[in-house]
Design an enzyme around this catalytic site. Structure first.
Site, PDB file in Angstrom:
ATOM      1  N   CYS A 113       0.844  -1.209   0.000  1.00  0.00           N
ATOM      2  CA  CYS A 113       0.000   0.000   0.000  1.00  0.00           C
ATOM      3  C   CYS A 113       0.878   1.258   0.000  1.00  0.00           C
ATOM      4  CB  CYS A 113      -0.926   0.003   1.218  1.00  0.00           C
ATOM      5  SG  CYS A 113      -2.001   1.441   1.195  1.00  0.00           S
ATOM      6  N   GLY A 212      -1.688  -6.423 -11.643  1.00  0.00           N
ATOM      7  CA  GLY A 212      -1.489  -5.100 -12.196  1.00  0.00           C
ATOM      8  C   GLY A 212      -1.967  -4.989 -13.631  1.00  0.00           C
ATOM      9  N   ARG A 236      -8.780  -3.427  -9.963  1.00  0.00           N
ATOM     10  CA  ARG A 236      -9.721  -2.384 -10.392  1.00  0.00           C
ATOM     11  C   ARG A 236     -10.700  -2.842 -11.462  1.00  0.00           C
ATOM     12  NH1 ARG A 236      -5.108   1.667 -11.632  1.00  0.00           N
ATOM     13  NH2 ARG A 236      -4.220  -0.378 -12.083  1.00  0.00           N
TER      14      ARG A 236
HETATM   15  C1  LIG Z   1      -9.725   1.145  -4.237  1.00  0.00           C
HETATM   16  C2  LIG Z   1      -8.484   0.313  -4.056  1.00  0.00           C
HETATM   17  C3  LIG Z   1      -8.202  -0.228  -2.826  1.00  0.00           C
HETATM   18  C4  LIG Z   1      -7.060  -1.020  -2.639  1.00  0.00           C
HETATM   19  N1  LIG Z   1      -6.828  -1.587  -1.418  1.00  0.00           N
HETATM   20  C5  LIG Z   1      -5.806  -2.471  -1.271  1.00  0.00           C
HETATM   21  C6  LIG Z   1      -5.641  -3.203  -0.067  1.00  0.00           C
HETATM   22  O1  LIG Z   1      -6.428  -3.085   0.884  1.00  0.00           O
HETATM   23  N2  LIG Z   1      -4.587  -4.068   0.011  1.00  0.00           N
HETATM   24  C7  LIG Z   1      -3.708  -4.250  -1.033  1.00  0.00           C
HETATM   25  O2  LIG Z   1      -2.780  -5.051  -0.926  1.00  0.00           O
HETATM   26  N3  LIG Z   1      -3.864  -3.586  -2.187  1.00  0.00           N
HETATM   27  C8  LIG Z   1      -4.900  -2.726  -2.335  1.00  0.00           C
HETATM   28  N4  LIG Z   1      -5.095  -2.128  -3.532  1.00  0.00           N
HETATM   29  C9  LIG Z   1      -4.218  -2.481  -4.682  1.00  0.00           C
HETATM   30  C10 LIG Z   1      -4.842  -3.648  -5.471  1.00  0.00           C
HETATM   31  O3  LIG Z   1      -4.946  -4.800  -4.677  1.00  0.00           O
HETATM   32  C11 LIG Z   1      -3.984  -3.973  -6.697  1.00  0.00           C
HETATM   33  O4  LIG Z   1      -2.710  -4.375  -6.276  1.00  0.00           O
HETATM   34  C12 LIG Z   1      -3.808  -2.779  -7.631  1.00  0.00           C
HETATM   35  O5  LIG Z   1      -5.032  -2.095  -7.829  1.00  0.00           O
HETATM   36  C13 LIG Z   1      -3.244  -3.211  -8.992  1.00  0.00           C
HETATM   37  O6  LIG Z   1      -4.071  -4.173  -9.602  1.00  0.00           O
HETATM   38  P1  LIG Z   1      -5.158  -3.769 -10.743  1.00  0.00           P
HETATM   39  O7  LIG Z   1      -4.405  -3.065 -11.840  1.00  0.00           O
HETATM   40  O8  LIG Z   1      -5.758  -5.077 -11.157  1.00  0.00           O
HETATM   41  O9  LIG Z   1      -6.129  -2.823 -10.099  1.00  0.00           O
HETATM   42  C14 LIG Z   1      -6.191  -1.294  -3.732  1.00  0.00           C
HETATM   43  C15 LIG Z   1      -6.489  -0.729  -4.976  1.00  0.00           C
HETATM   44  C16 LIG Z   1      -7.619   0.052  -5.151  1.00  0.00           C
HETATM   45  C17 LIG Z   1      -7.907   0.618  -6.510  1.00  0.00           C
END
Ligand SMILES: Cc1cc2nc3c(=O)[nH]c(=O)nc-3n(C[C@H](O)[C@H](O)[C@H](O)COP(=O)(O)O)c2cc1C
Length: 330
Positions: A113, A212, A236
């Site tokens: 995070c 990602g 997302r």
């Molecule tokens: C609204 C939001 C909340 C997130 N909360 C967390 C979380 O609680 N723990 C975590 O490890 N990553 C969190 N992430 C990151 C996602 O788990 C993920 O690693 C990141 O969005 C990249 O993946 P994506 O491109 O498929 O979205 C969050 C991302 C978003 C957009």
């Protein structure tokens, strides 16, 4: 029959002796992945669902709201609880409380995070600066709880530093690792690199999950084939579209897109979400409003619909806008 070269795994995704129905996982997302949302993703084929990140400090201090974030039900198994913190003692104590209360299949430690509120406390991606602390956290956990432990990281500015962290996590006893291919500094901008996950997969023996920018069948297939990782984690792209799991698995299995009426699918899924929120007693007006807007994703004229949702001040009026969403666009 999966197309040749497909890395979609229908039957043999295994982490710590747990067998998963496939290798598509729902990412942990704060304020999104509550039990109702996770159950919708499960319904559409997410093999492992992750809770929102939960503060280890808050759990140890008996914070009710944080405890609630781990809420699950039998039908959700297997599911994963993610914790964040910066002290191995506190994280281990919190993990013991959470495993006792919810019996998750895996407990994951957040090492990615980038939010300043989290990194200021030396948690989340700030841990990546301290390989020794990472080792202590993972080895204390694996030595003191019975639930398998995993970690989710972001990448560092060099491959060597990132590999060092990944090796540390493996040698401390983690059962799996997830790699989000962005640095802490990138936050959510730019593109997520697949190079790190590919290299880490080559080096480590534990399952590696790539995360990602996976947003559809094509990006999912590419990420699996290019990195040769064991699994995919979707974040997302699942917000407001839990159906993404069915679309992606259909593409990986058949090599062609799944044709659906997107708007009707979105309305029905939102209605089901509201029912699940009621069923699990986790209703909150703010969450329903935010989710209603999220479920307009990809629908024609969604800006107009979101404008109407902004002016809807009761649950009844939000439901009216959502029920009429497809009329609006037809
Ligand atoms: C609204 C939001 C909340 C997130 N909360 C967390 C979380 O609680 N723990 C975590 O490890 N990553 C969190 N992430 C990151 C996602 O788990 C993920 O690693 C990141 O969005 C990249 O993946 P994506 O491109 O498929 O979205 C969050 C991302 C978003 C957009």
């Amino acid at each position: 029959m999966p197309p040749p070269g497909s890395h979609f795994q229908k039957t043999n995704m295994i982490i710590a002796n747990l067998k998963f129905p496939n290798n598509l996982f729902l990412a942990p997302m704060a304020n999104v992945t509550n039990l109702a949302f996770r159950m919708l993703c499960k319904k559409y084929g997410a093999a492992l669902t992750y809770s929102e990140m939960i503060s280890a400090n808050a759990i140890v201090r008996q914070g009710e709201k944080s405890m609630q974030r781990g809420l699950t039900c039998e039908d959700e198994q297997p599911f994963c609880i993610q914790v964040f913190g910066n002290s191995s003692d506190t994280i281990t104590e919190a993990a013991r409380i959470l495993e006792e209360a919810y019996r998750p299949a895996i407990i994951d430690v957040n090492m990615g995070c980038p939010a300043p509120t989290v990194t200021k406390q030396e948690c989340g991606s700030a841990l990546l600066n301290s390989p020794e602390l990472i080792h202590n956290i993972i080895s204390d956990l694996t030595g003191n709880i019975s639930t398998p432990v995993s970690a989710k990281i972001r990448v560092l500015d060099s491959m060597e530093k990132t590999l060092k962290i990944a090796r540390t996590i493996e040698s401390a006893g983690a059962c799996a690792i997830t790699i989000h291919g962005r640095t802490r500094e990138q936050m959510y901008s730019g593109t997520s690199s697949l190079e790190y996950a590919k290299r880490i997969k080559k080096e480590l023996s534990i399952p590696v999950i790539v995360n990602g920018d996976i947003k559809d069948g094509i990006s999912a297939k590419h990420a699996l084939e290019y990195t040769e990782c064991d699994g995919l984690m979707i974040g997302r792209a699942a917000i407001g579209t839990p159906y993404i799991f069915r679309r992606i698995s259909h593409y990986l299995e058949n090599g062609e897109p799944l044709e659906t009426n997107h708007c009707i699918q979105q309305v029905n899924d939102f209605i089901e979400y509201t029912k699940l929120v009621g069923k699990y007693n986790i209703f909150s007006p703010g969450n329903i409003k935010a989710q209603s807007k999220a479920f307009t994703k990809g629908v024609a004229d969604s800006r107009i619909i979101r404008g109407k949702l902004n002016s809807a001040h009761t649950i009844g009026s939000i439901m009216d806008v959502m029920h009429g969403m497809c009329d609006e666009t037809s």
